[in-house]
Motif scaffolding. Structure first.
Motif, PDB file in Angstrom:
ATOM      1  N   LEU A 126      14.032   6.358  -0.243  1.00 18.74           N
ATOM      2  CA  LEU A 126      13.791   5.791   1.075  1.00 18.74           C
ATOM      3  C   LEU A 126      13.012   6.766   1.959  1.00 18.74           C
ATOM      4  N   THR A 127      12.194   6.207   2.837  1.00 21.52           N
ATOM      5  CA  THR A 127      11.424   7.015   3.777  1.00 21.52           C
ATOM      6  C   THR A 127      12.144   7.049   5.123  1.00 21.52           C
ATOM      7  N   PRO A 128      11.675   7.884   6.050  1.00 23.57           N
ATOM      8  CA  PRO A 128      12.280   7.919   7.384  1.00 23.57           C
ATOM      9  C   PRO A 128      12.231   6.577   8.115  1.00 23.57           C
TER      10      PRO A 128
ATOM     11  N   ALA B 108       0.818  -1.214   0.000  1.00 24.31           N
ATOM     12  CA  ALA B 108       0.000   0.000   0.000  1.00 24.31           C
ATOM     13  C   ALA B 108       0.853   1.265   0.000  1.00 24.31           C
ATOM     14  N   SER B 109       2.063   1.177   0.557  1.00 26.95           N
ATOM     15  CA  SER B 109       2.914   2.363   0.652  1.00 26.95           C
ATOM     16  C   SER B 109       4.373   1.952   0.750  1.00 26.95           C
ATOM     17  N   ARG B 110       5.257   2.925   0.549  1.00 28.53           N
ATOM     18  CA  ARG B 110       6.689   2.672   0.737  1.00 28.53           C
ATOM     19  C   ARG B 110       6.979   2.255   2.169  1.00 28.53           C
ATOM     20  N   GLU B 111       6.304   2.932   3.090  1.00 27.01           N
ATOM     21  CA  GLU B 111       6.536   2.621   4.505  1.00 27.01           C
ATOM     22  C   GLU B 111       6.210   1.167   4.814  1.00 27.01           C
TER      23      GLU B 111
ATOM     24  N   GLU C  20       9.034  -1.017   3.600  1.00 22.51           N
ATOM     25  CA  GLU C  20      10.253  -0.731   4.353  1.00 22.51           C
ATOM     26  C   GLU C  20      10.190  -1.315   5.764  1.00 22.51           C
ATOM     27  N   ARG C  21       9.006  -1.326   6.369  1.00 17.64           N
ATOM     28  CA  ARG C  21       8.885  -1.959   7.693  1.00 17.64           C
ATOM     29  C   ARG C  21       9.188  -3.450   7.615  1.00 17.64           C
ATOM     30  N   GLU C  22       8.748  -4.075   6.531  1.00 19.67           N
ATOM     31  CA  GLU C  22       9.013  -5.497   6.349  1.00 19.67           C
ATOM     32  C   GLU C  22      10.510  -5.742   6.142  1.00 19.67           C
ATOM     33  N   ILE C  23      11.142  -4.878   5.320  1.00 17.47           N
ATOM     34  CA  ILE C  23      12.585  -4.988   5.101  1.00 17.47           C
ATOM     35  C   ILE C  23      13.337  -4.758   6.406  1.00 17.47           C
ATOM     36  N   LEU C  24      12.929  -3.733   7.140  1.00 15.44           N
ATOM     37  CA  LEU C  24      13.609  -3.384   8.385  1.00 15.44           C
ATOM     38  C   LEU C  24      13.563  -4.539   9.379  1.00 15.44           C
TER      39      LEU C  24
END
Length: 205
Positions: free
Chosen positions: A96-98, A66-69, A72-76
């Motif tokens: 990249l997002t914050p 749904a979003s970059r975030e 990125e949470r999954e990658i993080l």
């Protein structure tokens, strides 16, 4: 920082990934290891390079989130699970997002095919050529929230020759990238890189 665990983010051919993989295999990274390739294009050639090098992959398609975030949470979570200490952006074509930038502040580096702050963003080689500069080069920098605005770790110059095309200049720039990127990672892994505000100190051997 012996034993530094590295994740490489890449989207394309993976020549800089290969340079890092070769350096790791030849024990030129102070014991640092390439633990993971993160790639937003599962069909990209870099994925095959990772398989040949025995490096695990985290592959995803941004359109499925749904979003970059969200991705990125999954990658993080994957990076944290693997104890990753350094993220290396090597031709990763996503902003990249914050979520990611803040989590790895001071522990994420990028390589750019120009002498920053000149010619940031996409097409740095073409930008320099179109502008008519006589010297361009390569920059390795820490990643912050801006577009190629983070503190500079290392730069190498490349002369622009009469008659250069984007393709001929790119060949020489990429050759320099493949030398300087492993060198910077080696210095970080050895604890020789320190960051103070915008100023980076690299201790020489």
């Amino acid at each position: 920082m012996a034993g530094l665990r590295i994740a490489v983010f890449a989207s394309g051919q993976g020549t800089n990934f290969q340079a890092l993989a070769d350096a790791a295999q030849q024990d030129r990274l102070e014991g640092a290891s390439l633990e993971l390739l993160v790639c937003d294009k599962p069909e990209a050639p870099v994925v095959e390079r990772a398989k040949r090098a025995g490096v695990d992959t985290f592959l995803f398609r941004p359109k499925e989130y749904a979003s970059r975030e969200d991705y990125e949470r999954e990658i993080l979570a994957e990076l944290q699970k693997r104890g990753i200490g350094l993220v290396v952006l090597a031709g990763y074509m996503r902003i990249l997002t914050p979520v990611m930038v803040d989590a790895f502040a001071g522990r994420m580096i990028n390589i750019h095919p120009a002498l920053l702050p000149a010619f940031p963003g996409v097409g740095g080689i073409k930008q320099a050529l179109d502008y008519g500069v006589k010297v361009t080069g390569v920059t390795v920098h820490f990643v912050d929230g801006g577009m190629d605005t983070g503190p500079i770790i290392a730069q190498r110059t490349v002369e622009v020759l009469d008659g250069d095309t984007e393709a001929t200049l790119a060949l020489r720039i990429h050759a320099v990238e493949q030398e300087v990127f492993p060198w910077v990672v080696q210095r970080i892994a050895s604890g020789a890189v320190s960051l103070d505000g915008r100023h980076v100190t690299v201790t020489t051997l």
